[in-house]
Design an enzyme around this catalytic site. Structure first.
Site, PDB file in Angstrom:
ATOM      1  N   ILE A   1     -41.732 -36.990  31.501  1.00 10.41           N
ATOM      2  CA  ILE A   1     -41.393 -35.897  30.559  1.00 10.41           C
ATOM      3  C   ILE A   1     -41.589 -34.406  30.766  1.00 10.41           C
ATOM      4  O   ILE A   1     -41.369 -33.548  30.230  1.00 10.41           O
ATOM      5  CB  ILE A   1     -42.078 -35.940  29.124  1.00 10.41           C
ATOM      6  CG1 ILE A   1     -43.546 -36.231  29.118  1.00 10.41           C
ATOM      7  CG2 ILE A   1     -41.531 -37.451  28.646  1.00 10.41           C
ATOM      8  CD1 ILE A   1     -44.511 -36.381  27.718  1.00 10.41           C
ATOM      9  N   SER A   2     -42.167 -34.279  31.861  1.00 11.74           N
ATOM     10  CA  SER A   2     -42.415 -32.924  32.479  1.00 11.74           C
ATOM     11  C   SER A   2     -42.648 -32.839  33.941  1.00 11.74           C
ATOM     12  O   SER A   2     -43.135 -33.746  34.530  1.00 11.74           O
ATOM     13  CB  SER A   2     -43.718 -32.244  31.758  1.00 11.74           C
ATOM     14  OG  SER A   2     -43.547 -30.796  32.077  1.00 11.74           O
ATOM     15  N   ALA A   3     -42.050 -31.836  34.722  1.00 13.32           N
ATOM     16  CA  ALA A   3     -41.870 -31.819  36.140  1.00 13.32           C
ATOM     17  C   ALA A   3     -41.534 -30.414  36.453  1.00 13.32           C
ATOM     18  O   ALA A   3     -41.190 -29.325  35.834  1.00 13.32           O
ATOM     19  CB  ALA A   3     -40.753 -32.566  36.527  1.00 13.32           C
TER      20      ALA A   3
END
Length: 341
Positions: free
Chosen positions: A35-37
């Site tokens: 969900i985040s990168a």
């Protein structure tokens, strides 16, 4: 990009991974879905180029992530400019602040706020979203100054998405100035764009991404069904992207296209067309596009897609494509119109 040390924003990975031209995943949800990168540097650079940031401007970023993109923006706007970046999760915001502090970047305000932006800091000269969305929230447009530009990874239909730079036209609509095929973590909150994963194998290692409006049947085991193949005669150079023909198929097929994910050893990272319990996908063999379909109706599906690929090649391959918000076009999905010009 030389001026901003990327490894300070992803301290938990080796330095060679921090500077590789690849995504660095930094957070997953309870189901293990990223969900985040930190985005791939190539797409980061292209989006910033399309944003056309100038010294002294005020910029809003939707999706703080690691803080790396905000640091690049701060370098572009210079000491007279200002960058505000927002994210939903407190731990992501805290991580972005740590990275910015480690890199000694001071001209960035990191806000723990929703996906509606940060109205208190408006108006902004530029707005960039580093998360994917299926529509552009009105709140973003309201926070842009006259003459402003924004860049958004916009999911157009099914899994087909492009990072598009928009500017306002005289009639009040928004027209594209540049675009690039992309894939981003989905926006959460307003304009939530998360899809669901449908397994193609019993062990769940091969899946397709399905969004609202796409109908699928039982697909487990479909990759073991006999294959029907069609040669289109349409030629592509080695390593060429199928992004434009994928866009054409997404517009023309009732069920659009879905992104397929599989382990690297299966070599199946592509888009697939789904028709009930039948699937089809494109492959490049000997410099030509082949269609492979599987399922009870594979022959008909392969014929339909092959015909569309040939039609695109003959009538549309050499044309540019424009995207507009709030104006009619050749194809219109929700508020987005797509026209081959």
């Amino acid at each position: 990009m030389r001026a901003v040390p990327r490894h300070l924003f992803v301290p938990d990975v080796p330095v060679h991974r921090a500077y590789a031209d690849d995504v660095v995943q930094t957070k997953q949800d309870e189901a293990g879905i990223p969900i985040s990168a930190a985005s791939q540097p190539t797409i980061v650079a292209l989006m910033l180029e399309n944003l056309d940031v100038r010294p002294g401007q005020r910029v809003l970023e939707i999706g703080a992530g690691t803080g790396y993109n905000a640091a690049l923006l701060a370098h572009l706007v210079g000491p007279a400019g200002r960058v505000t970046t927002v994210d939903l999760d407190e731990d992501i915001v805290a991580g972005a602040r740590r990275g910015l502090a480690a890199a000694n970047v001071r001209a960035v305000a990191v806000r723990h706020d929703g996906a509606e932006g940060f109205a208190a800091g408006a108006p902004y000269d530029r707005l960039i979203a580093t998360v994917g969305t299926g529509r552009v929230p009105r709140a973003w447009l309201d926070q842009l100054a006259p003459g402003g530009r924004f860049v958004v990874p916009l999911r157009l239909r099914g899994s087909v998405a492009r990072s598009i730079a928009f500017e306002r036209e005289a009639d009040g609509s928004w027209a594209s100035r540049a675009s690039r095929g992309c894939a981003f973590m989905p926006l959460r909150g307003i304009a939530d764009d998360a899809g669901r994963l449908v397994p193609l194998t019993a062990d769940g290692t091969v899946t397709v991404e399905v969004h609202p409006g796409q109908a699928v049947g039982d697909l487990i085991g479909i990759l073991d069904a006999p294959a029907v193949e069609r040669r289109t005669g349409v030629r592509f150079a080695p390593r060429s992207s199928f992004e434009w023909v994928w866009l054409w198929l997404a517009c023309r097929l009732d069920n659009a296209l879905s992104r397929l994910s599989a382990p690297a050893d299966r070599d199946l990272r592509t888009m697939v067309a789904i028709d009930g319990s039948d699937v089809a996908y494109l492959a490049l063999r000997d410099g030509q596009v082949d269609v492979t379909a599987r399922g009870a109706g594979a022959a008909a599906l392969a014929d339909r897609i092959a015909a569309e690929v040939v039609h695109w090649d003959r009538a549309y391959r050499s044309r540019d494509v424009s995207f507009r918000l709030g104006a009619p076009g050749q194809f219109t999905f929700d508020d987005v119109s797509i026209t081959w010009v």
